[in-house]
Design an enzyme around this catalytic site. Structure first.
Site, mmCIF file in Angstrom:
data_model
loop_
_atom_site.group_PDB
_atom_site.id
_atom_site.type_symbol
_atom_site.label_atom_id
_atom_site.label_comp_id
_atom_site.label_asym_id
_atom_site.label_seq_id
_atom_site.Cartn_x
_atom_site.Cartn_y
_atom_site.Cartn_z
ATOM 1 N N LYS A 246 26.736 -34.577 -52.648
ATOM 2 C CA LYS A 246 26.144 -33.373 -53.138
ATOM 3 C C LYS A 246 26.159 -33.530 -54.602
ATOM 4 C CE LYS A 246 27.032 -30.485 -49.188
ATOM 5 N NZ LYS A 246 27.841 -29.313 -48.783
ATOM 6 N N GLN B 294 32.490 -25.135 -50.073
ATOM 7 C CA GLN B 294 32.362 -25.972 -48.884
ATOM 8 C C GLN B 294 33.207 -25.627 -47.539
ATOM 9 O OE1 GLN B 294 30.348 -28.903 -48.805
ATOM 10 N NE2 GLN B 294 31.155 -29.515 -46.783
ATOM 11 N N ASP C 228 23.564 -21.783 -50.498
ATOM 12 C CA ASP C 228 23.567 -22.190 -48.911
ATOM 13 C C ASP C 228 22.963 -21.010 -47.994
ATOM 14 O OD1 ASP C 228 24.893 -24.494 -48.151
ATOM 15 O OD2 ASP C 228 26.851 -23.567 -48.839
HETATM 16 N N1 GUN Z 1 30.072 -27.781 -44.312
HETATM 17 C C1 GUN Z 1 29.164 -28.326 -43.509
HETATM 18 N N2 GUN Z 1 28.013 -28.232 -43.737
HETATM 19 C C2 GUN Z 1 27.769 -27.371 -44.736
HETATM 20 C C3 GUN Z 1 26.962 -26.807 -45.661
HETATM 21 O O1 GUN Z 1 25.778 -27.150 -45.392
HETATM 22 N N3 GUN Z 1 27.390 -25.982 -46.734
HETATM 23 C C4 GUN Z 1 28.670 -25.562 -46.721
HETATM 24 N N4 GUN Z 1 29.130 -24.815 -47.777
HETATM 25 N N5 GUN Z 1 29.597 -26.087 -46.094
HETATM 26 C C5 GUN Z 1 29.435 -27.268 -45.183
#
Ligand code: GUN
Length: 307
Positions: free
Chosen positions: A53, A97, A120
């Site tokens: 990311k 996350q 998100d």
């Molecule tokens: N863990 C797995 N997928 C995601 C996501 O799309 N966003 C976040 N914040 N954590 C994750």
């Protein structure tokens, strides 16, 4: 293999180019979008995702910093970090996350994120808006899947869509987005009776259940579009040989890295029945990151009244 392979990586590249263009336009106005990522603990998969990311942000011209916090951080301390980022006028997006290490409750901390910075789309305000059919920040993975379906010319209006999995991250928002496009949506899960028969009704089947190759050809109506959200590490060489017969590259991965990434769909068997299918890797994964970049730029614009 008769199914058309839907190229998530190509669609993601298009989204990323679009986002990079928007970032350049913002730069002309003196604005650099900024995403802050919070990683608690050292979960290996989460570290890989967070690294990807951050790299993708930098490539798109988005400023991104990662706050790596100890797995045993106190709830009060984590709350302080989130509140500090909420209050920082330079921060456009906050990504916590998931999953958080125990005993931290992910939901309680997502609730603390400023909804205007919740790229998100997991804050209850944004979830509510999504389910009312007026998404604010649509969660990145399902939003990316919608772009993939559109790019692939998959008709949704009136189609039977089945979402396998009811997570807050994928299953539930996926169902909401498909419903908003006038699909007839069924969400099913591990306790659904006669799961294969329910899935077999789908024109569009989205598998997000987190179990390697669980979706076999028995789950799929001939000609259906199958979207595989699963990313499972499989280290069993015999299983990999059964799932990918004659695939030397897969076998070598298991031998060298100790695992290969397998989706929730038995790709080879289902590919012989489906009309279209996403691969793992290279299908849905790249779209999640592209969606994240798009939402970060959206947040940066909205916070400044640019639309
Ligand atoms: N863990 C797995 N997928 C995601 C996501 O799309 N966003 C976040 N914040 N954590 C994750």
């Amino acid at each position: 293999m008769t199914a058309r392979v839907l190229d998530g990586a190509a669609v993601a590249a298009t989204i990323r180019q679009r986002v990079a263009g928007e970032v350049r336009e913002l730069a002309d106005q003196g604005v650099v979008p900024r995403l802050e990522v919070i990683l608690v603990g050292g979960d290996p998969a989460s570290r890989v995702y967070v690294g990807s990311k951050g790299r993708a942000c930098r490539e798109a011209g988005i400023r991104s910093d990662t706050h790596v916090l100890a797995a045993d951080i106190g709830a009060g301390e984590l709350r302080t970090v989130i509140e500090g980022l909420n209050a920082d006028a330079d921060v456009d997006g906050i990504l916590l996350q998931l999953p958080l290490p125990k005993p931290l409750d992910g939901r309680a901390f997502l609730d603390l994120i400023d909804p205007g910075k919740d790229i998100d789309g997991f804050h209850p305000t944004n979830v509510g808006l999504l389910h009312q059919g007026r998404p604010s920040f649509a969660p990145c993975t399902p939003a990316g899947i919608m772009e993939l379906l559109d790019a692939g010319g998959v008709p949704l209006e009136g189609a039977r869509a089945v979402v396998l999995g009811r997570s807050e991250i994928v299953g539930k928002p996926m169902a909401a987005l498909l419903l908003a496009r006038h699909a007839t949506v069924t969400t099913c899960h591990s306790r659904t009776r006669d799961l294969a028969a329910v899935c077999r009704e789908a024109d569009v089947l989205v598998a997000a259940i987190g179990r390697p190759a669980m979706v076999t050809h028995e789950f799929v109506k001939p000609g259906a579009v199958v979207i595989d959200v699963g990313i499972n590490r499989v280290d069993d060489a015999a299983l990999v040989a059964r799932l990918y017969p004659g695939d030397a590259a897969r076998a070598e991965q298991v031998a060298k890295k100790g695992y290969t990434l397998v989706g929730d769909v038995d790709f080879v068997a289902v590919g012989a029945v489906a009309g279209a299918i996403t691969p793992v890797p290279g299908g849905v994964g790249p779209l999640t990151i592209a969606g994240l970049l798009a939402n970060t730029v959206l947040a940066a614009k909205r916070r400044r009244g640019i639309e």
